[in-house]
Design a protein around this motif. Structure first.
Motif, PDB file in Angstrom:
ATOM      1  N   UNK A 280      -4.848   9.198  -6.388  1.00  0.00           N
ATOM      2  CA  UNK A 280      -5.120   7.810  -6.788  1.00  0.00           C
ATOM      3  C   UNK A 280      -6.625   7.556  -6.890  1.00  0.00           C
ATOM      4  N   UNK A 281      -7.380   8.164  -5.989  1.00  0.00           N
ATOM      5  CA  UNK A 281      -8.843   8.006  -6.057  1.00  0.00           C
ATOM      6  C   UNK A 281      -9.429   8.664  -7.309  1.00  0.00           C
ATOM      7  N   UNK A 282      -8.657   9.594  -7.885  1.00  0.00           N
ATOM      8  CA  UNK A 282      -9.166  10.360  -9.026  1.00  0.00           C
ATOM      9  C   UNK A 282      -8.885   9.683 -10.366  1.00  0.00           C
ATOM     10  N   UNK A 283      -8.676   8.388 -10.322  1.00  0.00           N
ATOM     11  CA  UNK A 283      -8.494   7.636 -11.570  1.00  0.00           C
ATOM     12  C   UNK A 283      -9.738   7.774 -12.442  1.00  0.00           C
ATOM     13  N   UNK A 284      -9.493   7.768 -13.738  1.00  0.00           N
ATOM     14  CA  UNK A 284     -10.595   7.899 -14.698  1.00  0.00           C
ATOM     15  C   UNK A 284     -10.219   7.110 -15.950  1.00  0.00           C
ATOM     16  N   UNK A 285     -11.128   7.115 -16.918  1.00  0.00           N
ATOM     17  CA  UNK A 285     -10.788   6.389 -18.147  1.00  0.00           C
ATOM     18  C   UNK A 285      -9.585   7.033 -18.842  1.00  0.00           C
ATOM     19  N   UNK A 286      -9.463   8.343 -18.688  1.00  0.00           N
ATOM     20  CA  UNK A 286      -8.318   9.030 -19.286  1.00  0.00           C
ATOM     21  C   UNK A 286      -7.032   8.796 -18.470  1.00  0.00           C
ATOM     22  N   UNK A 287      -7.186   8.702 -17.158  1.00  0.00           N
ATOM     23  CA  UNK A 287      -6.038   8.497 -16.264  1.00  0.00           C
ATOM     24  C   UNK A 287      -6.315   7.273 -15.386  1.00  0.00           C
ATOM     25  N   UNK A 288      -6.215   6.093 -15.962  1.00  0.00           N
ATOM     26  CA  UNK A 288      -6.642   4.894 -15.234  1.00  0.00           C
ATOM     27  C   UNK A 288      -5.797   4.575 -14.003  1.00  0.00           C
ATOM     28  N   UNK A 289      -4.580   5.109 -13.941  1.00  0.00           N
ATOM     29  CA  UNK A 289      -3.732   4.830 -12.777  1.00  0.00           C
ATOM     30  C   UNK A 289      -3.784   5.938 -11.732  1.00  0.00           C
ATOM     31  N   UNK A 290      -4.699   6.852 -11.929  1.00  0.00           N
ATOM     32  CA  UNK A 290      -4.786   7.972 -11.006  1.00  0.00           C
ATOM     33  C   UNK A 290      -4.332   9.241 -11.688  1.00  0.00           C
ATOM     34  N   UNK A 291      -4.768  10.363 -11.109  1.00  0.00           N
ATOM     35  CA  UNK A 291      -4.459  11.659 -11.713  1.00  0.00           C
ATOM     36  C   UNK A 291      -2.995  12.032 -11.469  1.00  0.00           C
ATOM     37  N   UNK A 292      -2.397  12.666 -12.475  1.00  0.00           N
ATOM     38  CA  UNK A 292      -1.009  13.154 -12.380  1.00  0.00           C
ATOM     39  C   UNK A 292      -0.016  12.011 -12.213  1.00  0.00           C
ATOM     40  N   UNK A 293      -0.403  10.856 -12.725  1.00  0.00           N
ATOM     41  CA  UNK A 293       0.387   9.658 -12.420  1.00  0.00           C
ATOM     42  C   UNK A 293       0.946   8.988 -13.672  1.00  0.00           C
ATOM     43  N   UNK A 294       1.285   9.743 -14.677  1.00  0.00           N
ATOM     44  CA  UNK A 294       1.870   9.091 -15.853  1.00  0.00           C
ATOM     45  C   UNK A 294       3.223   8.474 -15.514  1.00  0.00           C
ATOM     46  N   UNK A 295       3.885   9.005 -14.505  1.00  0.00           N
ATOM     47  CA  UNK A 295       5.168   8.430 -14.078  1.00  0.00           C
ATOM     48  C   UNK A 295       4.967   7.146 -13.280  1.00  0.00           C
ATOM     49  N   UNK A 296       3.751   6.912 -12.832  1.00  0.00           N
ATOM     50  CA  UNK A 296       3.499   5.765 -11.958  1.00  0.00           C
ATOM     51  C   UNK A 296       4.052   5.975 -10.556  1.00  0.00           C
ATOM     52  N   UNK A 297       4.359   7.224 -10.215  1.00  0.00           N
ATOM     53  CA  UNK A 297       5.035   7.478  -8.935  1.00  0.00           C
ATOM     54  C   UNK A 297       4.154   8.166  -7.894  1.00  0.00           C
ATOM     55  N   UNK A 298       2.885   8.376  -8.216  1.00  0.00           N
ATOM     56  CA  UNK A 298       1.999   8.898  -7.166  1.00  0.00           C
ATOM     57  C   UNK A 298       1.880   7.829  -6.073  1.00  0.00           C
ATOM     58  N   UNK A 299       2.154   8.228  -4.865  1.00  0.00           N
ATOM     59  CA  UNK A 299       2.123   7.285  -3.745  1.00  0.00           C
ATOM     60  C   UNK A 299       3.423   6.529  -3.551  1.00  0.00           C
ATOM     61  N   UNK A 300       4.419   6.811  -4.390  1.00  0.00           N
ATOM     62  CA  UNK A 300       5.713   6.119  -4.256  1.00  0.00           C
ATOM     63  C   UNK A 300       6.715   7.026  -3.536  1.00  0.00           C
ATOM     64  N   UNK A 301       7.832   6.419  -3.178  1.00  0.00           N
ATOM     65  CA  UNK A 301       8.907   7.133  -2.483  1.00  0.00           C
ATOM     66  C   UNK A 301       8.386   7.843  -1.231  1.00  0.00           C
ATOM     67  N   UNK A 302       7.476   7.181  -0.524  1.00  0.00           N
ATOM     68  CA  UNK A 302       7.048   7.736   0.765  1.00  0.00           C
ATOM     69  C   UNK A 302       8.270   7.730   1.680  1.00  0.00           C
ATOM     70  N   UNK A 303       8.497   8.850   2.339  1.00  0.00           N
ATOM     71  CA  UNK A 303       9.753   8.951   3.091  1.00  0.00           C
ATOM     72  C   UNK A 303       9.545   9.419   4.523  1.00  0.00           C
ATOM     73  N   UNK A 304      10.642   9.638   5.186  1.00  0.00           N
ATOM     74  CA  UNK A 304      10.662  10.015   6.603  1.00  0.00           C
ATOM     75  C   UNK A 304      12.077   9.762   7.071  1.00  0.00           C
ATOM     76  N   UNK A 305      12.319   9.885   8.352  1.00  0.00           N
ATOM     77  CA  UNK A 305      13.653   9.503   8.817  1.00  0.00           C
ATOM     78  C   UNK A 305      13.565   8.510   9.959  1.00  0.00           C
ATOM     79  N   UNK A 306      14.570   7.631   9.982  1.00  0.00           N
ATOM     80  CA  UNK A 306      14.653   6.637  11.049  1.00  0.00           C
ATOM     81  C   UNK A 306      15.305   7.282  12.271  1.00  0.00           C
ATOM     82  N   UNK A 307      15.257   6.597  13.386  1.00  0.00           N
ATOM     83  CA  UNK A 307      15.863   7.187  14.583  1.00  0.00           C
ATOM     84  C   UNK A 307      16.377   6.128  15.537  1.00  0.00           C
ATOM     85  N   UNK A 308      17.307   6.573  16.351  1.00  0.00           N
ATOM     86  CA  UNK A 308      17.861   5.769  17.447  1.00  0.00           C
ATOM     87  C   UNK A 308      17.808   6.649  18.679  1.00  0.00           C
TER      88      UNK A 308
END
Lengths: 530, 190
Positions: A280-308
């Protein structure tokens, strides 16, 4: 400005970087591999005894200086920033996921399928176990098929765990010890575990940590390591097929002297938080939303597991302190019946000292001093406490995300990350039923040996976090392919935890390692072609 | 334990190393506090360990105080974003609290009978508002910190169970599936 060139530039120096560099150096001897890590080296193994003692006596950080003061995010983000990463102080638990994790969509209509088959992942699990040095015993669950035995026999169950296993199995649930990246015999140059009870800082190096690999690779001159150097941005060439041209870094001791790293292949191995952050920090005029982010999914679907989790007081002869880090696991609930409401979780049992230690006042509130403390304590040694926990499977919503906080910046002016985990609608809808199911399992166990269950503790965060650059076959719904190669950038890979679409229901490190080793094969083949 | 050893320990310095920078302060616990501290240990530690065991516990506690580092990084653990440091040395507070115990006893705390010392200590703990035994000394009160330091030790754990559990001691894996051996000289838990 200092400039460095290599065949492969790995950004980040944790367990994924160590395994990747190790395998690349074997498969492509002579390849120049440069690893850039923001943290310091913590290679002084002798010092660990002293640091461990300070931790035990004073609660001090057993890895002094393993952070960068102004490089911190919000949310579940480890502060560890050191050569070796979080795996310098991991518990060494190396559970595998199960096939369900790779086929959630096709089996249950949930989340997504992973873009690799279980059979292929299993092959890399075996390799990861060999490289990390995993000790384990065969699972009592028939569905837990392995194509190779564990490299070492399992950690012997302590007296305490044997008692807890006997209790747990009275409820009809099979338990075994967790597999662990801890030597039960001399292995790969490291000695056998001495159950020091402080796995977060293993003073004997029986528990695998990436510094072991880095030191060996450095000694053989297979890699170059630039520590204390923060990569701030990846920059692509201006036209043609998108390729990373240069990584801009800065040495923490020379902040006014930028560094350029050029390489044929760049690999981001910066963990679940800092990988997406860098893209995301690597955004540029060519990639304004961040590098490798044409899907708009960089930084999305952050996951893990819940617990009890909870504690169950039982009649058992337990001596707290024998090997508190080792636990039992049952994988009985890893599989879900597609015809029934979805619920998947692991089930863990530890010895516990809760309510089994000294106290200042007795149950009636009377002050205890001297002999009275010991007498009161002894009355509570005749029963035992089992700590029980279930990690359960939750799936991230797209809005489960890492974002850049424009108002929070490090000393170089770079925005820092915030992670907010959010379950998808299906996970949210079944949450109550999942918790009730787990409560039922705990109550079933508590029916034996005069068990008394304490109130449930519902975890407030997702453990073993991952995601942010999820892998997939469709460039429109994923950031990388199954090998971690960015869909949008020809020579850029992301490896390890960020690529996981979902985080399973048990510890994730072995899975991160297996996926990284698979990426390494692919990168090695590419290097042969380039 | 030799009185000289105790004094050497008591007069040592406390190092202060916030993030590697070293500062030093004279340890405020000195020779004058030793009789009260030993008497306090006799009141709050088990008689089973004997006078020698109590003196050893005092020596270890003083060593703990001496080696305490204010401003040291605390364990930030797994997945914890906040950085924390250890608070200022409790040594001066301990000294004042030992002097307070003496004041509460008309200047004769060290000479009081056990039950009377325990009564005075109980009042002081109540006045300090300490409700629970901390997991390790935390500056709540010198009495509860002496207790915490001893009772949370592996040695006390062994004594409570009457078994040589040896928590936090490194040893071979073999035998870990067996009961810990009976602690020599005890019958508890046998």
């Amino acid at each position: 400005m200092a400039r460095f060139e290599s065949d492969v530039c790995i950004v980040g120096g944790g367990i994924s970087a160590a395994l990747l560099a190790w395998k690349l150096s074997e498969r492509r001897p002579g390849t120049s591999i440069l690893i850039v890590e923001a943290g310091d080296r913590a290679f002084d193994a002798e010092q660990r005894w002293a640091d461990r003692k300070r931790m035990l006596d004073y609660g001090e950080n057993p890895w002094p200086g393993d952070f960068i003061a102004d490089q911190a995010g919000e949310g579940v983000i480890s502060r560890s920033m050191v050569v070796g990463g979080s795996a310098m102080h991991w518990g060494g638990v190396t559970n595998r996921f199960s096939e369900e994790d790779t086929r959630l969509k096709s089996m249950f209509g949930l989340a997504v399928d992973w873009p690799i088959t279980w059979t292929e992942l299993e092959r890399y699990y075996c390799e990861a176990e060999r490289r990390l040095g995993v000790s384990g015993d065969p699972s009592p669950i028939a569905a837990d098929v392995r194509s190779e035995p564990y490299p070492m026999k399992g950690m012997p169950l302590s007296w305490n765990l044997k008692q807890l296993q006997a209790w747990g199995e009275k409820s009809g649930i099979p338990f075994g010890g967790t597999p662990q990246a801890k030597n039960t015999e001399p292995y790969d140059g490291r000695g056998a575990c001495k159950r020091c009870n402080t796995c977060e800082v293993c003073p004997t190096q029986a528990r695998y940590a990436p510094d072991w690999t880095f030191k060996r690779l450095l000694a053989s001159k297979a890699i170059t390591l630039h520590d204390r150097t923060l990569v701030r941005k990846l920059v692509t060439a201006s036209g043609g097929v998108a390729k990373v041209d240069v990584a801009h870094g800065v040495h923490r001791d020379r902040p006014n002297d930028p560094i350029e790293y050029r390489a044929k292949t760049f690999v981001v191995a910066s963990g679940y938080a800092w990988s997406a952050h860098l893209l995301l920090l690597s955004a540029s005029s060519r990639f304004p939303n961040g590098l490798a982010n044409s899907s708009g999914l960089v930084g999305k679907y952050m996951n893990g597991h819940a617990f009890v989790q909870t504690q169950i007081e039982i009649d058992a002869e337990i001596y707290p302190g024998m090997n508190e880090q080792h636990s039992l696991i049952s994988r009985q609930f890893f599989r879900a019946d597609p015809a029934k409401p979805f619920v998947r979780h692991d089930l863990r049992v530890w010895e516990s000292g809760v309510n089994r230690g000294p106290r200042l006042h007795d149950g009636a509130g009377t002050l205890l001093l001297g002999d009275a403390v010991m007498a009161d304590w002894r009355t509570r040694t005749t029963r035992a406490t089992a700590r029980v926990r279930a990690y359960y499977d939750v799936h991230p919503d797209q809005s489960s995300e890492l974002t850049l906080e424009a108002t929070k910046k490090n000393g170089y002016g770079d925005a820092l990350p915030t992670i907010v985990h959010r379950p998808d609608a299906a996970s949210l809808a079944r949450r109550e039923a999942t918790v009730e199911h787990i409560r039922g399992v705990f109550e079933r166990m508590a029916k034996h040996d005069r068990g008394q269950m304490r109130p449930l503790n519902l975890g407030t965060y997702w453990d073993h976090p991952a995601g942010g650059c999820r892998m997939g076959s469709d460039p429109g719904s994923s950031v990388t392919d199954s090998y971690g190669r960015a869909h949008d950038v020809e020579n850029l890979f992301v490896v390890g935890s960020p690529t996981l679409p979902t985080a399973g229901c048990t510890n994730g490190t072995l899975t991160f390692a297996a996926l990284t080793l698979r990426s390494a094969d692919h990168i090695a083949e590419r290097l042969g072609r380039v | 334990m030799q009185r000289r050893t105790m004094l050497q320990t008591a007069l040592a310095v406390v190092a202060w190393r916030p993030f590697g920078r070293v500062a030093a302060a004279q340890m405020p616990l000195g020779d004058a506090h030793l009789p009260s501290l030993v008497a306090l240990a006799g009141a709050v530690l088990p008689q089973q360990i004997g006078v020698a065991g109590q003196r050893a516990a005092v020596d270890q506690f003083l060593r703990w105080v001496r080696d305490y580092r204010a401003g040291a990084e605390r364990d930030h653990g797994y997945g914890v974003t906040a950085l924390r440091v250890t608070p200022p040395s409790p040594a001066a507070k301990y000294a004042a609290e030992l002097e307070d115990l003496d004041r509460r006893s008309g200047g004769a705390f060290a000479t009081l009978a056990l039950a009377e010392r325990q009564r005075v200590v109980g009042e002081a703990i109540a006045a300090a508002g300490v409700k629970d035994l901390p997991g390790r000394p935390n500056g709540g009160h010198v009495a509860t910190d002496v207790m915490s330091h001893y009772f949370n030790s592996p040695a006390a754990n062994d004594l409570a169970y009457g078994r040589a559990i040896g928590r936090d001691a490194c040893r071979e894996l073999s035998g870990s599936d067996e009961r810990p051996p009976v602690l020599p000289g005890t019958t508890v838990g046998a």
